[in-house]
Design a protein around this motif. Structure first.
Motif, short mmCIF file in Angstrom:
data_model
loop_
_atom_site.label_atom_id
_atom_site.label_comp_id
_atom_site.label_asym_id
_atom_site.label_seq_id
_atom_site.Cartn_x
_atom_site.Cartn_y
_atom_site.Cartn_z
N ILE A 111 0.96 -0.68 0.00
CA ILE A 111 -0.07 0.17 0.04
C ILE A 111 0.90 1.44 -0.06
O ILE A 111 0.84 2.32 -0.72
N ALA A 112 1.89 1.19 1.10
CA ALA A 112 3.09 2.35 1.03
C ALA A 112 3.34 2.57 -0.46
O ALA A 112 3.83 3.47 -0.97
N LEU A 113 3.36 1.78 -1.52
CA LEU A 113 4.73 1.22 -2.31
C LEU A 113 3.80 2.04 -3.15
O LEU A 113 4.01 3.64 -4.39
N ALA A 114 2.35 1.46 -3.42
CA ALA A 114 0.92 2.74 -5.19
C ALA A 114 1.32 3.91 -4.21
O ALA A 114 0.56 3.89 -5.29
N ILE A 115 1.07 4.15 -3.16
CA ILE A 115 0.95 5.49 -2.79
C ILE A 115 1.93 6.16 -3.20
O ILE A 115 1.67 7.20 -3.47
N LEU B 297 2.41 9.51 -6.27
CA LEU B 297 2.61 10.13 -5.45
C LEU B 297 3.26 11.19 -6.56
O LEU B 297 3.11 12.19 -6.90
N ILE B 298 4.31 10.00 -6.82
CA ILE B 298 5.64 10.77 -7.55
C ILE B 298 5.35 10.59 -9.24
O ILE B 298 5.42 11.84 -10.35
N PHE B 299 4.42 9.97 -9.61
CA PHE B 299 3.66 10.20 -11.35
C PHE B 299 2.34 10.34 -11.32
O PHE B 299 1.81 10.49 -12.12
N ARG B 300 1.37 11.61 -10.49
CA ARG B 300 0.46 12.09 -10.09
C ARG B 300 0.25 12.83 -11.36
O ARG B 300 -0.82 12.87 -12.31
N THR B 301 1.10 13.83 -11.92
CA THR B 301 0.85 14.14 -13.06
C THR B 301 0.75 13.14 -14.60
O THR B 301 0.33 14.14 -15.46
N GLN B 302 1.29 12.64 -14.78
CA GLN B 302 1.48 11.93 -15.37
C GLN B 302 -0.12 10.53 -15.66
O GLN B 302 0.05 11.08 -16.86
N ILE B 303 -0.55 10.59 -14.26
CA ILE B 303 -2.29 9.26 -13.98
C ILE B 303 -2.90 10.26 -14.82
O ILE B 303 -3.68 10.83 -15.99
N THR B 304 -2.43 11.83 -14.30
CA THR B 304 -3.67 13.22 -14.50
C THR B 304 -3.90 13.50 -15.73
O THR B 304 -4.77 13.17 -16.79
#
Length: 46
Positions: free
Chosen positions: A19-23, A27-34
């Motif tokens: 879960i910590a790894l997924a979070i 957070l690291i790839f937030r802009t790319q995911i968005t």
């Protein structure tokens, strides 16, 4: 009996790490995911 509790505890630790790894990755790839989600929805609406 003691071995079963230890095994269950290790499984909880593994779940917590995943879960910590997924979070963290989220957070690291937030802009790319968005950007990806926005692109997919705009393509679906077109």
């Amino acid at each position: 009996m003691k071995m079963l509790r230890n095994k269950s505890g290790m499984e909880m630790v593994q779940v917590a790490i995943l879960i910590a790894l997924a979070i963290t990755l989220g957070l690291i790839f937030r802009t790319q995911i968005t950007q990806f989600v926005n692109t997919v929805f705009s393509d679906l609406n077109a």
